[in-house]
Design an enzyme around this catalytic site. Structure first.
Site, short mmCIF file in Angstrom:
data_model
loop_
_atom_site.label_atom_id
_atom_site.label_comp_id
_atom_site.label_asym_id
_atom_site.label_seq_id
_atom_site.Cartn_x
_atom_site.Cartn_y
_atom_site.Cartn_z
N SER B 158 0.85 -1.19 0.00
CA SER B 158 0.00 0.00 0.00
C SER B 158 0.90 1.26 0.00
CB SER B 158 -0.94 -0.06 1.20
OG SER B 158 -1.99 0.84 1.06
N ASP B 413 -8.47 -5.63 -5.80
CA ASP B 413 -8.14 -4.58 -4.85
C ASP B 413 -8.49 -3.23 -5.49
OD1 ASP B 413 -6.99 -2.77 -3.13
OD2 ASP B 413 -4.92 -3.36 -3.56
N HIS B 438 -5.90 -6.60 -1.31
CA HIS B 438 -4.83 -5.64 -1.05
C HIS B 438 -3.58 -6.35 -0.51
CE1 HIS B 438 -3.71 -1.49 -0.98
NE2 HIS B 438 -3.63 -1.36 0.32
#
Lengths: 478, 478
Positions: B158, B413, B438
């Site tokens: 991320s 995601d 994710h």
């Protein structure tokens, strides 16, 4: 002074003036943040840049931008002394763009208060300067940061060469390659021995004319020191050297004057070009030879003082305009911002220097980081971060992902000791100029240029062409 | 609640706890400058890092360091949720190193006053965080920044994945390569359309169970809004949703609650792993399917409210510990620093989001930069610099000099829309995980992992091996 020298001087001055006003450009400014890397200060200031669009094909997205990464001085000085860019521009149909470095020239973030330290002056760092350059390019170059933008080639000499190389390393999305001339990116603690600079410098003086030159310089330190210890001696020195401000105590000689002399010798070697020039100061062709020509026998005592003063006038008074010798700065009127550089040298650009008096011509002077740090704190209220440049830019190790940089170095340049003289990364090009002084390859062509300088310039053009071709192919692929 | 679910819950909790304390490390700190890029502030603070040396061959300079580039939360959260590193460490005889991001977890530059904005909080930027990481590595890794140092591989998911990629781009001398999982480095203005995130998100909900799920969500916005307009309606909402703090006006519903719901839907899609997990919150396997399972018929009115509340409990109360629904944060107790991230989203990490209600399941909401900017200024006294990330890191164009980065993205995601899904630069590796949420590839192996996740992890190992081999060859060449 002979009649011939007078004539040479008059011609010289004319060519110097011509040189100083040879190139024309538009002067503009752009608002940039005072601090790119925090949100503690939302202020902006006007960064100056010079632009010339004469040679670019208008609206042709393949016309490159030749970008000079401004260093520690008035950007006009560098624009006028980087003839290579002006000569290449028509061949590449390039726009010329010279960006001033923050805190130099007219780009003062806090106006007259810019040098109030460290609250204001603390914003003078190389990372902030590179971010200024990035913002300028992203603003001027439409469809920013993509293959649809015009390709940008960075140029720079000396600290400007370091910035050009670092710009390519840190902002590869904004610049396709960099010509980094005489860029001592390895002149940092733990990477380059502190004595190299003075060793190369001494060797240049040693080979310039006769060995007596260096012998006289070595002798001069003791002689000057001896004169500095008595009131009579100091009076004699004031008389002989015509200082703008009289020396009144020993340290005026052994600190201020010694530092001035050391700077002048370094500068003379840097600008030891084979033709008359006016970069750090107006000087004749091969100024080190001229300097040493006045120290051609073994002199002592007051004769040595006379001779040394005469030799110094090659540097400080070649144009005959000086009425006295200002030992507080060796950059008087040059456009170089030595105050700003002194701060940078006390913060990030800590380049250890030392002398042993044996392999060089200077009084023995070890490098003492602690002492240096204390001095900096006293002057500016900040402590150096001597590892900062290596931390942020690397340099001792050029990872193979670092590409499209030419590191060129004149081997007669004392700064070459901290330069990149070899690399196992074949995406980096090394150009050595055996007969070259400080970034001579960036200067305009001159009939007196040695063959190695001409070859270096041709290599620069070839490399730039290759980078631009690569960019064009990439564009097609996207 | 059925008995079977009770059993599942009890087993789940146990495995969740096991997961949360699976990995052991030493906790240390290092002093780093508050400001790496100016000399206006000489302060330092303690940056926390976690280290595990169990698997490294002691003193072997070829043992790599696996470095996690900490993101917006307590570093222990990321250390515990990045099982891939722990599984690869013994195979590569690697030291594990997890660095906390400044202003998160225990790494607060100004202690309790760190979030006093913008004088203190203004130092929370990605560039400063990367410089912290650089200093940490240069300090821990002997013979710094050269081929004699141990090779470092960066990992991150991320925002941490963005940092890992940017770290390799900006500090190639310190890190040989980066595994950047689910790193939306293109989720910025002018590069990625603002609607993509919500479109992918809606599609995940649409395909998770039955189309009625999305239909119910769409209907819920109007229903909630209708209830929000009267005192009776608000009373009903408070009763149905058991809010920790009662809603008392329409905007509590149409702003606070809507924002919470939007966040929860995004989070559910992000952590839509095929097994029970506890990253942003404890949730069952395939939590979107579980959520949608409770919205499996077309509901209206109070029944829709009941059903929606029941579905939300999958996210906010899977462990049965919540006594009320806190709509002020969807990250309660997770270790994620949503306050800090909100500031970053208001400064550099401006990721435009919008919805049209047609290609997504949200109330139409255009992106309005000016409004966003005003809101940020009101909250924090700073204006966003929405172009900063693109200016400093590029991203829309990956120059060929950018090498040794894996960009992996799960196509389920919502953040994959802003990720690097293709590149003409073959020094960059793209790994797509069709069935992935994710950064699932960073998590520990699980029997429920789809084949594409297993393949992605194998590719990561292959690429890391290649980078380390390349580094070893370079070492020999030097």
């Amino acid at each position: 002074m002979t009649a011939a020298l007078w004539v040479a001087l008059i011609l010289g001055l004319s060519s110097v003036h011509h040189g100083a006003f040879a190139y024309e450009f538009q002067t503009k400014t752009i608002d940039v943040p005072i601090d790119h890397f925090t949100f503690t200060n939302e202020g902006t200031f006007k960064l100056r840049y010079l632009i010339n669009d004469t040679y670019a094909k208008s609206n042709d997205p393949s016309s490159p931008i030749f970008f000079y990464a401004g260093n520690e001085g008035d950007i006009e000085l560098f624009a006028q002394n980087t003839g290579l860019m002006w000569e290449l521009a028509p061949k590449f149909q390039a726009t010329l763009l010279f960006a001033e470095h923050r805190f130099y020239g007219h780009s003062l973030p806090f106006g007259n208060a810019s040098y109030d330290s460290p609250k204001n002056l603390g914003y003078l760092t190389s990372e902030q300067a590179l971010a200024d350059f990035a913002l300028l390019l992203r603003t001027l170059n439409p469809v920013n940061g993509t293959t649809k933008s015009r390709p940008v080639v960075a140029f720079g000499g000396s600290y400007g060469g370091m910035l050009a190389a670092w710009f390519r390393i840190k902002y590869p999305h904004l610049v396709v390659g960099a010509i980094a001339a005489s860029a001592p990116i390895r002149q940092f603690q733990g990477v380059t021995p502190c004595g190299i600079f003075n060793q190369i410098l001494s060797s240049v003086f040693n080979l310039a004319y006769k060995p007596e030159c260096v012998a006289n310089i070595r002798r001069s330190w003791v002689t000057l020191q001896n004169y500095s210890t008595t009131a009579d001696g100091l009076r004699m020195l004031n008389e002989k050297f015509k200082f703008c401000t009289n020396v009144t105590k020993a340290s005026d000689v052994t600190e201020t004057f010694f530092e001035y002399l050391t700077d002048v010798y370094g500068n003379l070697a840097m600008i030891n070009y084979p033709y008359e020039s006016n970069f750090l100061a107006p000087v004749p062709a091969y100024p080190v030879r001229e300097f040493c020509g006045r120290l051609d026998q073994n002199y002592t005592g007051t004769e040595l003082l006379d001779r040394l003063h005469s030799a110094l006038s090659i540097y400080y008074n070649y144009d005959g305009k000086a009425t006295c010798l200002n030992i507080n700065s060796s950059y008087d009127g040059s456009g170089i911002g030595d105050r700003g550089w002194d701060f940078q040298a006390c913060t990030e650009m800590v380049m250890p220097m030392c002398a042993d008096g044996v392999s060089d011509m200077f009084p023995p002077q070890p490098w003492n980081m602690e002492e240096y740090s204390e001095k900096c704190f006293k002057k500016y209220g900040v402590h150096p971060r001597p590892q900062n440049a290596l931390l942020h830019y690397g340099g001792e190790f050029l990872d193979r992902s670092i590409t499209n940089i030419v590191f060129s170095n004149g081997l007669l340049d004392p700064w070459s000791g901290g330069g990149v003289l070899r690399s196992n990364n074949d995406n980096i090009k090394i150009v050595l100029i055996p007969e070259g002084a400080h970034h001579i390859d960036l200067r305009a062509s001159n009939p007196q240029d040695p063959a190695s300088v001409k070859r270096a310039r041709a290599e620069h053009a070839t490399n730039i062409r290759k980078w631009l071709d690569g960019y064009r192919m990439l564009k097609k692929a996207y």
